[in-house]
Design a protein around this motif. Sequence first.
Motif, mmCIF file in Angstrom:
data_model
loop_
_atom_site.group_PDB
_atom_site.id
_atom_site.type_symbol
_atom_site.label_atom_id
_atom_site.label_comp_id
_atom_site.label_asym_id
_atom_site.label_seq_id
_atom_site.Cartn_x
_atom_site.Cartn_y
_atom_site.Cartn_z
ATOM 1 N N LEU A 101 47.739 40.518 17.339
ATOM 2 C CA LEU A 101 47.281 39.596 16.640
ATOM 3 C C LEU A 101 46.063 38.866 17.501
ATOM 4 C CD1 LEU A 101 49.544 37.932 14.311
ATOM 5 C CD2 LEU A 101 47.425 39.072 13.563
ATOM 6 N N LEU A 102 45.991 39.144 18.721
ATOM 7 C CA LEU A 102 44.964 38.631 19.879
ATOM 8 C C LEU A 102 43.946 39.717 19.785
ATOM 9 C CD1 LEU A 102 46.447 36.680 22.714
ATOM 10 C CD2 LEU A 102 44.567 36.189 21.102
ATOM 11 N N SER A 103 43.801 40.681 18.858
ATOM 12 C CA SER A 103 42.440 41.509 18.845
ATOM 13 C C SER A 103 41.672 40.883 17.902
ATOM 14 C CB SER A 103 43.102 42.820 18.348
ATOM 15 O OG SER A 103 43.566 43.542 19.583
ATOM 16 N N ALA A 104 40.146 40.847 18.325
ATOM 17 C CA ALA A 104 39.255 40.505 17.554
ATOM 18 C C ALA A 104 38.418 41.538 17.019
ATOM 19 C CB ALA A 104 38.439 39.367 18.434
ATOM 20 N N TRP A 105 37.949 41.123 15.663
ATOM 21 C CA TRP A 105 36.803 42.262 15.264
ATOM 22 C C TRP A 105 35.610 42.043 16.108
ATOM 23 C CZ3 TRP A 105 38.622 45.746 12.372
ATOM 24 C CH2 TRP A 105 39.553 45.560 11.464
ATOM 25 N N THR A 106 34.754 43.092 16.027
ATOM 26 C CA THR A 106 33.418 43.136 16.694
ATOM 27 C C THR A 106 32.227 43.955 15.629
ATOM 28 O OG1 THR A 106 33.625 45.563 17.737
ATOM 29 C CG2 THR A 106 34.685 44.087 18.820
ATOM 30 N N GLY A 107 31.290 43.618 16.095
ATOM 31 C CA GLY A 107 30.229 43.997 15.395
ATOM 32 C C GLY A 107 29.838 45.373 15.685
ATOM 33 N N ASP A 108 30.447 46.163 16.344
ATOM 34 C CA ASP A 108 30.313 47.452 16.643
ATOM 35 C C ASP A 108 31.027 48.474 15.731
ATOM 36 O OD1 ASP A 108 28.269 47.160 18.795
ATOM 37 O OD2 ASP A 108 29.860 46.679 19.831
ATOM 38 N N SER A 109 30.474 49.584 15.118
ATOM 39 C CA SER A 109 31.495 50.311 14.206
ATOM 40 C C SER A 109 31.467 51.666 15.059
ATOM 41 C CB SER A 109 30.825 50.467 12.905
ATOM 42 O OG SER A 109 30.985 49.379 12.176
ATOM 43 N N ARG A 110 32.488 52.578 14.565
ATOM 44 C CA ARG A 110 32.621 53.977 14.949
ATOM 45 C C ARG A 110 31.469 54.668 14.324
ATOM 46 N NH1 ARG A 110 38.678 56.008 14.174
ATOM 47 N NH2 ARG A 110 37.360 58.000 14.205
ATOM 48 N N LEU A 111 30.778 55.666 14.938
ATOM 49 C CA LEU A 111 29.582 56.436 14.529
ATOM 50 C C LEU A 111 30.132 57.721 13.828
ATOM 51 C CD1 LEU A 111 26.837 55.982 17.454
ATOM 52 C CD2 LEU A 111 27.101 54.632 15.044
ATOM 53 N N ASP A 112 31.305 58.177 14.129
ATOM 54 C CA ASP A 112 31.828 59.207 13.341
ATOM 55 C C ASP A 112 32.338 59.029 12.295
ATOM 56 O OD1 ASP A 112 34.029 58.021 14.690
ATOM 57 O OD2 ASP A 112 34.930 59.962 14.359
ATOM 58 N N ARG A 118 35.327 61.529 20.442
ATOM 59 C CA ARG A 118 34.656 61.338 19.498
ATOM 60 C C ARG A 118 34.784 60.023 18.686
ATOM 61 N NH1 ARG A 118 36.843 61.953 14.273
ATOM 62 N NH2 ARG A 118 38.788 62.838 14.498
ATOM 63 N N VAL A 119 35.898 59.622 18.674
ATOM 64 C CA VAL A 119 36.290 57.915 18.244
ATOM 65 C C VAL A 119 35.659 57.019 18.952
ATOM 66 C CG1 VAL A 119 38.552 59.076 17.419
ATOM 67 C CG2 VAL A 119 38.427 57.703 19.593
ATOM 68 N N CYS A 120 35.154 57.252 20.079
ATOM 69 C CA CYS A 120 34.460 55.984 20.714
ATOM 70 C C CYS A 120 33.035 56.032 20.652
ATOM 71 C CB CYS A 120 34.871 56.290 22.428
ATOM 72 S SG CYS A 120 36.558 55.944 22.754
ATOM 73 N N ARG A 121 32.389 57.025 19.958
ATOM 74 C CA ARG A 121 31.167 57.135 19.625
ATOM 75 C C ARG A 121 30.638 55.611 18.977
ATOM 76 N NH1 ARG A 121 29.029 60.828 16.197
ATOM 77 N NH2 ARG A 121 26.849 60.477 17.133
ATOM 78 N N GLY A 122 29.692 54.787 19.778
ATOM 79 C CA GLY A 122 29.300 53.836 19.204
ATOM 80 C C GLY A 122 29.847 52.326 19.722
ATOM 81 N N ALA A 123 30.756 52.763 20.812
ATOM 82 C CA ALA A 123 31.427 51.619 21.537
ATOM 83 C C ALA A 123 30.472 51.542 22.762
ATOM 84 C CB ALA A 123 32.899 51.935 21.656
ATOM 85 N N PHE A 156 35.143 48.539 15.635
ATOM 86 C CA PHE A 156 36.134 48.439 16.645
ATOM 87 C C PHE A 156 36.626 46.983 16.772
ATOM 88 C CE2 PHE A 156 33.097 51.682 18.081
ATOM 89 C CZ PHE A 156 34.041 52.696 18.541
ATOM 90 N N ALA A 157 37.730 46.948 17.396
ATOM 91 C CA ALA A 157 38.343 45.715 17.722
ATOM 92 C C ALA A 157 38.764 45.694 19.383
ATOM 93 C CB ALA A 157 39.678 45.446 16.962
ATOM 94 N N VAL A 158 38.607 44.513 19.917
ATOM 95 C CA VAL A 158 39.069 44.498 21.347
ATOM 96 C C VAL A 158 40.398 43.440 21.498
ATOM 97 C CG1 VAL A 158 38.166 43.180 23.627
ATOM 98 C CG2 VAL A 158 36.591 44.933 22.183
ATOM 99 N N ASN A 159 41.137 43.913 22.234
ATOM 100 C CA ASN A 159 42.381 43.035 22.730
ATOM 101 C C ASN A 159 42.054 42.069 23.559
ATOM 102 O OD1 ASN A 159 44.790 42.209 24.009
ATOM 103 N ND2 ASN A 159 45.884 43.823 23.121
ATOM 104 N N LEU A 160 42.023 40.777 23.169
ATOM 105 C CA LEU A 160 41.590 39.550 23.919
ATOM 106 C C LEU A 160 42.618 39.265 25.402
ATOM 107 C CD1 LEU A 160 40.418 37.314 21.351
ATOM 108 C CD2 LEU A 160 39.113 38.922 22.665
ATOM 109 N N ASN A 161 43.635 40.090 25.430
ATOM 110 C CA ASN A 161 44.584 39.847 26.567
ATOM 111 C C ASN A 161 44.191 40.930 27.649
ATOM 112 O OD1 ASN A 161 46.239 37.570 26.248
ATOM 113 N ND2 ASN A 161 47.700 38.748 24.937
#
Length: 219
Positions: free
Chosen positions: A155-166, A107-112, A173-178
């Motif tokens: 610290l190489l993770s970046a914020w995104t414009g997507d949010s968890r729907l639950d 459920r934590v991935c809803r919206g990704a 969400f954040a994405v690790n850039l490595n």
Amino acid sequence: MEFKCPNYPQTFELVGKDRDGYEVVRYGFVLKQWFVIRNPPGTSRGEEIKESEGDKSPSSNDTDYKENPERYTYSNAKAWCESLGYRLPYIKDLTNAKCSYTIDGPRVCRGAVSATPISDDQFHYQRRIGSGMTGEWGELSRYRINPSNLGRYMLLSAWTGDSRLDYPNEHPFAVNLNNGMISPDRTSEANEWSSYCHRLNNGTEVDSFCLGQALCVTP
């Protein structure tokens, strides 16, 4: 000097000619997006060398996110991007990895929504043209983004414009850039804690895992 966000997509065409002026090769491509990142202090080569030689003193990057945690919050990153005429990237702009977080269930991935084609690796990006920034460029620390932070990839993770729907409140969400891994368990503000961050720190101080970088993309 006023900063102006460029317009995309842009089409480029390279033409190679021989000594007589006859065309012998032609190559074209479309540049669809442009990214900018707000690197924190402590990204110079000198600091990278200092750490590689065994100096264990805190880097200025470490000091900065402890002294200025609000700099790494979602709202601060979003405001900075918008001030440039950019926006926060969506997950699909950054990675084709699957959101396969299993600690709290699917459920934590809803919206990704990831880029396609989806990576065959369950958690990490797979190199594919047109499948997000990490899918095209690979591990971004290799391009000297945040080199002083080697070994502290969060610290190489970046914020995104997507949010968890639950989640009842804004929980981006954040994405690790490595490695392209999608993280649904971060906090949007420095004084709010996800369950993981609270377990990790007992709510007493900001940890780099719980914060993200300001990475922006053309609208």
